[in-house]
Design a protein around this motif. Structure first.
Motif, PDB file in Angstrom:
ATOM      1  N   GLU A   1      -6.044  -3.622  -4.268  1.00 14.24           N
ATOM      2  CA  GLU A   1      -4.682  -3.840  -4.089  1.00 14.24           C
ATOM      3  C   GLU A   1      -3.750  -3.254  -5.020  1.00 14.24           C
ATOM      4  OE1 GLU A   1      -0.270  -6.413  -4.476  1.00 14.24           O
ATOM      5  OE2 GLU A   1      -2.066  -7.532  -4.369  1.00 14.24           O
ATOM      6  N   LEU A   2      -4.521  -2.645  -6.625  1.00 10.45           N
ATOM      7  CA  LEU A   2      -3.787  -1.885  -7.479  1.00 10.45           C
ATOM      8  C   LEU A   2      -4.366  -0.979  -6.853  1.00 10.45           C
ATOM      9  CD1 LEU A   2      -3.944  -3.971 -10.583  1.00 10.45           C
ATOM     10  CD2 LEU A   2      -2.516  -3.732  -9.156  1.00 10.45           C
TER      11      LEU A   2
ATOM     12  N   ASP B   1      -4.747   0.955  -4.042  1.00  4.53           N
ATOM     13  CA  ASP B   1      -3.768   1.307  -2.803  1.00  4.53           C
ATOM     14  C   ASP B   1      -2.400   1.455  -3.344  1.00  4.53           C
ATOM     15  OD1 ASP B   1      -6.225   0.784  -1.241  1.00  4.53           O
ATOM     16  OD2 ASP B   1      -5.440  -1.260  -0.984  1.00  4.53           O
ATOM     17  N   PHE B   2      -2.075   0.779  -4.782  1.00  2.64           N
ATOM     18  CA  PHE B   2      -0.727   1.203  -5.077  1.00  2.64           C
ATOM     19  C   PHE B   2      -0.803   2.370  -6.166  1.00  2.64           C
ATOM     20  CE2 PHE B   2       0.817  -3.272  -3.518  1.00  2.64           C
ATOM     21  CZ  PHE B   2       2.868  -2.327  -3.191  1.00  2.64           C
TER      22      PHE B   2
ATOM     23  N   GLU C   1       8.318 -10.569  -6.010  1.00  2.46           N
ATOM     24  CA  GLU C   1       8.755  -8.566  -5.510  1.00  2.46           C
ATOM     25  C   GLU C   1       9.339  -8.928  -4.376  1.00  2.46           C
ATOM     26  OE1 GLU C   1       4.232  -5.463  -4.594  1.00  2.46           O
ATOM     27  OE2 GLU C   1       4.108  -8.335  -5.079  1.00  2.46           O
TER      28      GLU C   1
ATOM     29  N   ARG D   1      11.967  -6.788  -3.267  1.00  2.00           N
ATOM     30  CA  ARG D   1      12.053  -4.913  -2.306  1.00  2.00           C
ATOM     31  C   ARG D   1      12.954  -5.180  -1.755  1.00  2.00           C
ATOM     32  NH1 ARG D   1       7.393  -2.269  -2.713  1.00  2.00           N
ATOM     33  NH2 ARG D   1       6.066  -2.668  -4.087  1.00  2.00           N
TER      34      ARG D   1
ATOM     35  N   GLU E   1       4.277  -0.931 -15.455  1.00  3.37           N
ATOM     36  CA  GLU E   1       2.883  -0.057 -15.067  1.00  3.37           C
ATOM     37  C   GLU E   1       2.493   1.356 -15.606  1.00  3.37           C
ATOM     38  OE1 GLU E   1       4.847   0.589 -11.043  1.00  3.37           O
ATOM     39  OE2 GLU E   1       4.437  -1.500 -10.792  1.00  3.37           O
TER      40      GLU E   1
END
Length: 436
Positions: free
Chosen positions: A336-337, A339-340, A382, A386, A409
């Protein structure tokens, strides 16, 4: 007369070299008889037709019959071929001339740079460091990766696992650790991986620099026995330098391929399959390898990173589960990270270092705890953030997490060629988590 008697006695004895005979062959096991052998004895099989030779290990004995697991493939051999006992046993030549070289598990060069002359002979299989001879892990081992040095600090002599699915970036992170660590000796074991990955790892991930580095290779097309003992051979090389009082970085990719090699051997010998087809020997083999790393009193240390391939990103995989229980910490890489666009994709909340609290300063410890707390709040809320359902002012800690989200981040992101000194990483983390 005495000479005639001596001649008779000499002629009465058989002075030929003792050998056995192959009686059966299948894809993974050679059955033979005619020699008195023990478990783990090394033997040489010689083809009568072509003089082709291969090495093997005795892995099972049934009366006069014994079973050999070969180090190479069995094509070209047949019943009646000779089997000789190799008196040298399962030993390898090691020495400082291995530095800068790429070798196979028998320390034979595969880099085309000429022969390697080593005089020290060491056994591949060796007992781990005795429990009461282990030194306390009380020094930081910097790897130059911010997310690991800052939030999952490693100590000299610690054993850590890098857990990830396929294509998440284990090899790149391994290269960052090898380049960024301050260890004087680095031993890299590439076990069961694709042959294409070996030159790519050296050129792309290490930049072609093998200074003070030894790479031991047993690719996926090698026999299961070669892959299995490739890992043990690499650990023996690391122990050679550790016994000289040096701090060694040991990296192995991957434990899963190592366990799969033992699965092939075990199933061929009739072991019962258990979870996901792994026989019991696959699980008992892991501590025999991993416990050889560590810090020994009066000598150096082996700080080890073992990569574990998580099939289907399932952390309950039997090899992953067993490895996590043996190691002193685990670094989980998240798809997932990736992909981010956060790289290296270290999932801080699912990762842990069991010795970190004993080797870092109080200020860094407080900063780590706060970072994890704020990061957890961001993950839990999250969706609300959002869609705009959260109003600032409702939760002061979540407000702080939102304010620092971008900087947090940015702290986790690091270029593959960038090395961050430990002191700088620690100061950056403490400054980031300050109340100002």
């Amino acid at each position: 007369m005495p000479f005639a008697s001596l001649k008779e006695r000499i002629s009465a004895k058989n002075h030929s070299l003792a050998f056995g005979e192959v009686v059966k062959i299948n894809a993974t096991v050679i059955t033979a008889n005619g020699l008195k052998v023990s478990i783990s004895d090394m033997v040489k099989i010689v083809s009568n037709a072509t003089n082709q030779e291969t090495m093997g290990m005795v892995t099972e004995i049934d009366g006069p019959t014994f079973f050999i697991t070969p180090f190479s493939f069995v094509e070209g051999f047949c019943s009646g071929d000779k089997v000789f006992l190799d008196q040298t046993g399962l030993n390898i030549p090691v020495g400082e001339s291995l530095l800068g070289r790429v070798v196979d598990p028998f320390m034979r060069p595969i880099d085309g740079k000429g022969n390697i002359n080593n005089t020290t002979i060491l056994p591949i299989i060796k007992a781990p460091i005795a429990a009461m001879k282990r030194g306390m892990i009380d020094e930081v081992f910097s790897v130059g990766v911010k997310s690991i040095d800052g939030l999952l600090t490693c100590g000299k002599g610690q054993k850590l696992g890098i857990f990830a699915g396929s294509g998440v970036g284990k090899s790149t992170l391994m290269g960052m650790i090898v380049r960024g660590s301050d260890a004087p000796i680095k031993v890299v074991a590439l076990i069961g991986e694709r042959g294409r990955e070996v030159p790519e790892f050296i050129e792309k991930n290490l930049g072609g620099d093998l200074t003070n580095t030894v790479i031991i290779v047993a690719t996926s097309d090698d026999s299961p026995l070669m892959r299995k003992y490739g890992a043990f051979a690499a650990m023996s090389v690391a122990e050679f330098f550790k016994d000289q009082g040096l701090d060694v970085l040991f990296i192995m990719d991957s434990v899963t391929r190592f366990a799969m090699a033992q699965r092939e051997i075990g199933l061929a010998l009739g072991e019962p399959p258990t979870s996901k087809g792994y026989p019991p020997s696959s699980l008992t083999l892991l501590p025999q390898l991993m416990e050889r790393a560590g810090k020994e009193k009066g000598k150096g240390s082996i700080t080890a990173f073992f990569t574990v391939l998580i099939e289907g990103d399932d952390m309950s995989d039997p090899i992953a589960d067993q490895s996590r229980s043996i190691l002193d910490g685990h670094i989980v890489l998240s798809r997932e990270l990736t992909d981010f666009g956060i790289y290296p994709p270290v999932h801080i909340l699912n990762s842990a270092s069991r010795v970190m609290n004993d080797i870092i300063s109080i200020d860094q410890f407080k900063a780590v705890m706060k970072f994890r707390r704020l990061y957890t709040l961001l993950k839990e809320n999250e969706v609300l953030i959002r869609i705009g359902a959260y109003s600032k002012g409702s939760d002061s800690q979540l407000d702080e997490a939102m304010d620092k989200k971008e900087k947090m981040e940015r702290f986790l992101i690091q270029g593959s060629t960038f090395i961050s000194p430990f002191e700088e990483t620690s100061e950056t983390l403490i400054s980031l988590m300050s109340d100002s």
